[in-house]
Design a protein around this motif. Sequence first.
Motif, PDB file in Angstrom:
ATOM      1  N   THR A 250      42.923  62.012  13.563  1.00 47.37           N
ATOM      2  CA  THR A 250      43.943  61.919  12.506  1.00 47.37           C
ATOM      3  C   THR A 250      45.026  60.921  12.908  1.00 47.37           C
ATOM      4  OG1 THR A 250      43.590  64.289  12.197  1.00 47.37           O
ATOM      5  CG2 THR A 250      45.454  63.313  11.020  1.00 47.37           C
ATOM      6  N   LEU A 251      45.378  60.947  14.202  1.00 46.95           N
ATOM      7  CA  LEU A 251      46.454  60.066  14.654  1.00 46.95           C
ATOM      8  C   LEU A 251      46.018  58.606  14.594  1.00 46.95           C
ATOM      9  CD1 LEU A 251      47.700  62.177  17.697  1.00 46.95           C
ATOM     10  CD2 LEU A 251      48.499  62.227  15.338  1.00 46.95           C
ATOM     11  N   ASP A 252      44.688  58.363  14.704  1.00 49.38           N
ATOM     12  CA  ASP A 252      44.170  56.985  14.650  1.00 49.38           C
ATOM     13  C   ASP A 252      44.001  56.492  13.227  1.00 49.38           C
ATOM     14  OD1 ASP A 252      43.982  56.757  17.315  1.00 49.38           O
ATOM     15  OD2 ASP A 252      41.820  57.275  17.431  1.00 49.38           O
ATOM     16  N   ASP A 253      43.327  57.338  12.384  1.00 47.81           N
ATOM     17  CA  ASP A 253      42.928  56.785  11.068  1.00 47.81           C
ATOM     18  C   ASP A 253      43.466  57.587   9.881  1.00 47.81           C
ATOM     19  OD1 ASP A 253      41.440  59.081  11.059  1.00 47.81           O
ATOM     20  OD2 ASP A 253      39.479  58.108  11.054  1.00 47.81           O
ATOM     21  N   ASP A 254      44.374  58.510  10.144  1.00 43.73           N
ATOM     22  CA  ASP A 254      44.995  59.296   9.066  1.00 43.73           C
ATOM     23  C   ASP A 254      43.974  60.050   8.184  1.00 43.73           C
ATOM     24  OD1 ASP A 254      47.622  60.044   8.434  1.00 43.73           O
ATOM     25  OD2 ASP A 254      47.541  58.950   6.540  1.00 43.73           O
ATOM     26  N   THR A 255      42.917  60.548   8.829  1.00 45.72           N
ATOM     27  CA  THR A 255      41.983  61.445   8.120  1.00 45.72           C
ATOM     28  C   THR A 255      42.066  62.819   8.772  1.00 45.72           C
ATOM     29  OG1 THR A 255      40.116  60.970   9.569  1.00 45.72           O
ATOM     30  CG2 THR A 255      40.341  59.581   7.606  1.00 45.72           C
ATOM     31  N   VAL A 256      41.693  63.846   8.002  1.00 45.51           N
ATOM     32  CA  VAL A 256      41.681  65.204   8.542  1.00 45.51           C
ATOM     33  C   VAL A 256      40.302  65.817   8.301  1.00 45.51           C
ATOM     34  CG1 VAL A 256      44.155  65.647   8.200  1.00 45.51           C
ATOM     35  CG2 VAL A 256      42.545  66.121   6.331  1.00 45.51           C
TER      36      VAL A 256
END
Length: 478
Positions: free
Chosen positions: A444-450
């Motif tokens: 999440t911190l890299d690509d803003d996905t969860v």
Amino acid sequence: MKKRDEGQLTMDALASLCKRRGFIYQTSEIYGGINGFWDYGPMGTELKRNVRDAWWADVVRRREDVVGLDSSIIMHPRVWEASGHVGGFSDPMVDCRACKKRFKADAFCEEQGLELQVEGKHFVLPEGVQCTACGSKDLTEPRAFDLMFRTHVGPVEDDSSVAYLRPETAQGIFAQFSNVLATSRQKIPFGIAQIGKAFRNEINPRNYTFRSREFEQMELEFFIKPGTDSEWHAYWVNERLKWYSSIGLPESSLHKQVHPKEKLAHYASACTDVAYDFPFGTQELEGIAARGAFDLTQHQTFSGKSMEYFDPDTNEHFIPHVVEPSAGVDRIALALLCNAYREEWVPGAKVEGGVLAAEPGGKPPEGYEARVVMRFSPRVAPVKVAVFPLLKNKPELVAKARQVFDMLRVRWSCFWDQTGAIGRRYRRQDEIGTPCGVTIDFQTLDDDTVTVRDRDTMEQIRVPVKELTDSLARTIGC
Ligand code: GAP
């Protein structure tokens, strides 16, 4: 997933989950409880609120012809004389002289395949009936047992201060018919709806919350032109059945039970119950009755105030007839709990595979583990989304998860959980029936996905945070 046919759902298993996960507790449990009264914990409170909200949305807000009312629980005692409850609202009860147990006489006979007899104004036990607890035939004759709770209003406790806790919400509606009519700009046909507590001193509270002494009703009095009773009755039976499907009770578990004409009250022209297949039998959730002009006529007679309606289109005066769909919030919540409950075998950390149907009392196959999951329809699920930072000791994960949590909870009831292994956190949500879980991890911190996990399939997909609300809305549907 087969369940109650195989005896998988017992009320004990359900009650244990309800206590463990904060749905239902015995009232004042620390003092040993009191029969027929229940408390709803955090999850039960949300579940019941969702039932009420769904009913209010569909029966009141989304209609132009129904308005709401919130009448007092204690009303003038004459209300209950007019309604027929004073002196008439009683159940015949029978006591066993041997084991001292008390039973509702009609149900007691029915359980033995017999029918309670009526002779004039008296009930008589049929031949051959015996105590269902100890087998003794030494039984009292059935006696009327008053179901209304009495209290006194004011400091003096004498006959003049007697009042009653309402045994139904309906009479508050009838007593306010003229005020609502005068202030709501409604024309017949129209309805007045009310949700609220009702109290009955039931002889034999049983089947968990099913028959309680304090419970909540959702009642609609739909006022109609005399002569249109059967068409409006059919309309409301149909509407109410559709509503039960909309909150996730399968059609196959619901039954329309039509009361035979000879069993109807003298003023009623029809009554149909909506019943649900509980593990303890098929039982009523709601009754839909066509009650004619009985209630308003009674209040007109007892109060001396006119309950007539003037129809401006036809210049006629008449006392409206009424169709009354009357449902119990607690019973519906119980049906939803029974329907949602599943025991399943799910893949453990080391195996791939889908969800398996658990065998009653069986052990999961190698690599699988057992889970209890509440498969609530998202419309009534107490929590819609759980948000998990993968690790609680990584401030950047927790901060990002908080952002996501704050974004989602403006719309849905959300649950924050940062403690314990992620698998255990998922199981906890399964047991309260949360449809979606959102995990915030290092990716999440890299690509803003969860990661979004589906409660029922346990499938996990990655979703960009900016698409998260829309994606969840497709599952939650509200
Ligand atoms: N005004 C009509 C009336 O009160 P009812 O069939 O006596 O009719 C309506 O009650 C609904 O209220 C029932 O279908 C049931 O859902 C709920 N109800 C009645 N008695 C109850 C009890 N003792 N415990 C829980 N719910 C109850």
